[in-house]
Design a protein around this motif. Structure first.
Motif, PDB file in Angstrom:
ATOM      1  N   THR A 258       0.823  -1.211   0.000  1.00  0.00           N
ATOM      2  CA  THR A 258       0.000   0.000   0.000  1.00  0.00           C
ATOM      3  C   THR A 258       0.855   1.258   0.000  1.00  0.00           C
ATOM      4  N   THR A 259       2.137   1.102  -0.232  1.00  0.00           N
ATOM      5  CA  THR A 259       3.054   2.238  -0.172  1.00  0.00           C
ATOM      6  C   THR A 259       2.983   3.071  -1.433  1.00  0.00           C
ATOM      7  N   TYR A 260       2.769   2.419  -2.570  1.00  0.00           N
ATOM      8  CA  TYR A 260       2.884   3.099  -3.846  1.00  0.00           C
ATOM      9  C   TYR A 260       1.519   3.484  -4.391  1.00  0.00           C
ATOM     10  N   SER A 261       1.549   4.224  -5.493  1.00  0.00           N
ATOM     11  CA  SER A 261       0.326   4.761  -6.087  1.00  0.00           C
ATOM     12  C   SER A 261      -0.408   3.654  -6.844  1.00  0.00           C
ATOM     13  N   ASN A 262      -1.301   2.958  -6.148  1.00  0.00           N
ATOM     14  CA  ASN A 262      -1.956   1.805  -6.744  1.00  0.00           C
ATOM     15  C   ASN A 262      -2.939   2.190  -7.850  1.00  0.00           C
ATOM     16  N   ASP A 263      -3.661   3.297  -7.687  1.00  0.00           N
ATOM     17  CA  ASP A 263      -4.681   3.651  -8.669  1.00  0.00           C
ATOM     18  C   ASP A 263      -4.090   3.883 -10.045  1.00  0.00           C
ATOM     19  N   ALA A 264      -2.904   4.455 -10.122  1.00  0.00           N
ATOM     20  CA  ALA A 264      -2.284   4.721 -11.415  1.00  0.00           C
ATOM     21  C   ALA A 264      -1.852   3.441 -12.106  1.00  0.00           C
ATOM     22  N   ALA A 265      -1.672   2.372 -11.351  1.00  0.00           N
ATOM     23  CA  ALA A 265      -1.242   1.090 -11.916  1.00  0.00           C
ATOM     24  C   ALA A 265      -2.362   0.058 -11.934  1.00  0.00           C
ATOM     25  N   LEU A 266      -3.592   0.496 -11.659  1.00  0.00           N
ATOM     26  CA  LEU A 266      -4.721  -0.437 -11.636  1.00  0.00           C
ATOM     27  C   LEU A 266      -5.144  -0.742 -13.066  1.00  0.00           C
ATOM     28  N   PHE A 267      -4.598  -1.806 -13.620  1.00  0.00           N
ATOM     29  CA  PHE A 267      -4.972  -2.227 -14.962  1.00  0.00           C
ATOM     30  C   PHE A 267      -6.233  -3.095 -14.886  1.00  0.00           C
ATOM     31  N   TYR A 268      -6.846  -3.270 -16.038  1.00  0.00           N
ATOM     32  CA  TYR A 268      -8.113  -3.998 -16.088  1.00  0.00           C
ATOM     33  C   TYR A 268      -7.958  -5.429 -15.586  1.00  0.00           C
ATOM     34  N   ALA A 269      -6.891  -6.108 -16.010  1.00  0.00           N
ATOM     35  CA  ALA A 269      -6.689  -7.495 -15.578  1.00  0.00           C
ATOM     36  C   ALA A 269      -6.461  -7.592 -14.069  1.00  0.00           C
ATOM     37  N   ILE A 270      -5.848  -6.566 -13.481  1.00  0.00           N
ATOM     38  CA  ILE A 270      -5.636  -6.572 -12.032  1.00  0.00           C
ATOM     39  C   ILE A 270      -6.966  -6.429 -11.302  1.00  0.00           C
ATOM     40  N   TYR A 271      -7.801  -5.506 -11.762  1.00  0.00           N
ATOM     41  CA  TYR A 271      -9.107  -5.334 -11.130  1.00  0.00           C
ATOM     42  C   TYR A 271      -9.961  -6.584 -11.299  1.00  0.00           C
ATOM     43  N   LEU A 272      -9.868  -7.234 -12.452  1.00  0.00           N
ATOM     44  CA  LEU A 272     -10.582  -8.493 -12.671  1.00  0.00           C
ATOM     45  C   LEU A 272     -10.117  -9.550 -11.668  1.00  0.00           C
ATOM     46  N   PHE A 273      -8.799  -9.648 -11.483  1.00  0.00           N
ATOM     47  CA  PHE A 273      -8.242 -10.612 -10.522  1.00  0.00           C
ATOM     48  C   PHE A 273      -8.742 -10.315  -9.103  1.00  0.00           C
ATOM     49  N   GLN A 274      -8.777  -9.039  -8.739  1.00  0.00           N
ATOM     50  CA  GLN A 274      -9.242  -8.678  -7.395  1.00  0.00           C
ATOM     51  C   GLN A 274     -10.693  -9.086  -7.196  1.00  0.00           C
ATOM     52  N   GLN A 275     -11.536  -8.817  -8.172  1.00  0.00           N
ATOM     53  CA  GLN A 275     -12.939  -9.176  -8.050  1.00  0.00           C
ATOM     54  C   GLN A 275     -13.119 -10.686  -7.936  1.00  0.00           C
ATOM     55  N   ALA A 276     -12.314 -11.445  -8.679  1.00  0.00           N
ATOM     56  CA  ALA A 276     -12.495 -12.900  -8.708  1.00  0.00           C
ATOM     57  C   ALA A 276     -11.924 -13.577  -7.474  1.00  0.00           C
ATOM     58  N   PHE A 277     -10.700 -13.225  -7.087  1.00  0.00           N
ATOM     59  CA  PHE A 277      -9.988 -14.023  -6.089  1.00  0.00           C
ATOM     60  C   PHE A 277      -9.757 -13.316  -4.757  1.00  0.00           C
ATOM     61  N   GLU A 278      -9.969 -12.006  -4.705  1.00  0.00           N
ATOM     62  CA  GLU A 278      -9.882 -11.314  -3.424  1.00  0.00           C
ATOM     63  C   GLU A 278     -11.259 -11.054  -2.838  1.00  0.00           C
ATOM     64  N   PHE A 279     -12.201 -10.602  -3.697  1.00  0.00           N
ATOM     65  CA  PHE A 279     -13.552 -10.324  -3.225  1.00  0.00           C
ATOM     66  C   PHE A 279     -14.511 -11.471  -3.493  1.00  0.00           C
ATOM     67  N   LEU A 280     -14.072 -12.494  -4.239  1.00  0.00           N
ATOM     68  CA  LEU A 280     -14.879 -13.681  -4.566  1.00  0.00           C
ATOM     69  C   LEU A 280     -16.161 -13.323  -5.318  1.00  0.00           C
ATOM     70  N   HIS A 281     -16.099 -12.285  -6.112  1.00  0.00           N
ATOM     71  CA  HIS A 281     -17.222 -11.943  -6.997  1.00  0.00           C
ATOM     72  C   HIS A 281     -16.968 -12.595  -8.357  1.00  0.00           C
ATOM     73  N   MET A 282     -17.057 -13.899  -8.410  1.00  0.00           N
ATOM     74  CA  MET A 282     -16.673 -14.625  -9.608  1.00  0.00           C
ATOM     75  C   MET A 282     -17.618 -14.359 -10.786  1.00  0.00           C
ATOM     76  N   GLY A 283     -18.895 -14.192 -10.518  1.00  0.00           N
ATOM     77  CA  GLY A 283     -19.829 -13.874 -11.591  1.00  0.00           C
ATOM     78  C   GLY A 283     -19.531 -12.519 -12.204  1.00  0.00           C
ATOM     79  N   TYR A 284     -19.262 -11.535 -11.354  1.00  0.00           N
ATOM     80  CA  TYR A 284     -18.927 -10.189 -11.838  1.00  0.00           C
ATOM     81  C   TYR A 284     -17.606 -10.211 -12.598  1.00  0.00           C
ATOM     82  N   ALA A 285     -16.630 -10.948 -12.081  1.00  0.00           N
ATOM     83  CA  ALA A 285     -15.342 -11.061 -12.764  1.00  0.00           C
ATOM     84  C   ALA A 285     -15.492 -11.743 -14.121  1.00  0.00           C
ATOM     85  N   SER A 286     -16.398 -12.705 -14.215  1.00  0.00           N
ATOM     86  CA  SER A 286     -16.635 -13.360 -15.505  1.00  0.00           C
ATOM     87  C   SER A 286     -17.222 -12.379 -16.514  1.00  0.00           C
TER      88      SER A 286
END
Length: 318
Positions: A258-286
């Motif tokens: 959390t030290t660095y500027s995460n929003d500037a490096a938030l790519f689409y595939a990263i947000y998809l990964f977060q939704q699927a495997f961190e938040f367990l929103h697998m339907g939304y990630a699909s």
């Protein structure tokens, strides 16, 4: 006369029958040989894609069974501000990285063309970084582009240039990632070098005789001839950039970073990964995965249409 031709007429259906049986046998043999690929395609490509389409229409948290929700996930996509941010970051990175990688690859290939006997060594040297694990490249990014004691800023300091904070300043995060993407251009260099070696020397000599300088020979002779290789690299690099994940995730999101500027490096595939495997929103990630699939298909289709005008194949074909 009739008795001489009758046997011949009777044998023609048999001949055709044997030929038909031989064709079917060859077809079965061919199918047998390609069956491993067909099985792999169905199991590892077709089924996952179709199952993703199904999951995109459900509310699924991996733990409980999927429940059908129709197009709700797609409607939620339209109102998600982070989707817009991730898409914007991804498109900006793609527009920066693809031309940069192509320019560096072509420059290195032109240098290798003049390397003579040392070309073999340099081909290997340029390609080896391609074998570096992407996670290691992400760690290397933090070491080389550290704003306080990174090697890149140390190098710039020799010339009196105060280097930026590559990993903490949002304006420089994506340029820093583009610089690190140049680490793995070795494969493109090899492809372009092979294309350059196919440029007819007589065309270059004719342009030289007509008074064309190095730049005009490159732009008007070399580039049109190697345009199929350039087109292939642009398409492949564009698809890879739209799916960028590992290096940026390792550098800016891995291990609870959390030290660095995460929003500037938030790519689409990263947000998809977060939704699927961190938040367990697998339907939304699909649903996000299907949107990315459509985006890649549209971008590739546009590149194919443009290639009909700008890509020139030998023999006059386009």
């Amino acid at each position: 006369m009739s008795t001489a031709t009758a046997p011949g007429r009777r044998t023609r259906p048999a001949t055709r029958r044997r030929r038909g049986e031989g064709g079917r046998h060859q077809g079965r043999v061919a199918l047998l040989f390609i069956s491993p690929w067909l099985i792999g395609f169905v199991v590892f490509m077709a089924y996952p894609v179709l199952y993703t389409v199904y999951l995109s229409l459900t509310d699924y948290d991996v733990i409980n069974d999927p429940s059908f929700v129709g197009l709700d996930n797609y409607r939620e996509l339209m109102g998600d501000e982070k989707i817009r941010l991730a898409l914007r970051n991804t498109f900006v990175y793609t527009l920066m990285s693809v031309p940069a990688q192509l320019a560096v690859s072509l420059g290195l290939a032109l240098l290798l063309q003049r390397a003579g006997r040392a070309a073999g060594f340099f081909r290997t040297a340029f390609f080896l970084p391609k074998m570096t694990p992407p996670v290691a490249v992400g760690v290397l990014l933090l070491m080389l582009l550290n704003g306080q004691n990174g090697l890149l800023n140390e190098f710039l300091g020799w010339f009196g240039i105060n280097g930026p904070n590559w990993t903490t300043d949002p304006a420089w995060v994506k340029p820093g990632l583009v610089i690190m993407s140049l680490w793995t251009v070795g494969a493109s260099v090899i492809i372009l070098l092979a294309a350059l070696q196919e440029v007819p020397e007589e065309l270059l000599d004719a342009a030289r005789v007509d008074g064309a300088g190095w730049w005009r020979r490159l732009w008007h002779v070399t580039v049109p001839i190697i345009s199929p290789a350039i087109y292939f690299i642009v398409v492949v690099d564009t698809i890879a950039s739209l799916q960028s994940f590992t290096e940026a995730y390792t550098a800016f999101f891995g291990a609870g970073n959390t030290t660095y500027s995460n929003d500037a490096a938030l790519f689409y595939a990263i947000y998809l990964f977060q939704q699927a495997f961190e938040f367990l929103h697998m339907g939304y990630a699909s649903a996000m995965a299907m949107l990315l699939f459509v985006i890649v298909m549209v971008v590739t289709a546009v590149q194919v249409m443009l290639s009909r005008r700008y890509v020139h194949y030998t023999g006059g074909a386009r």
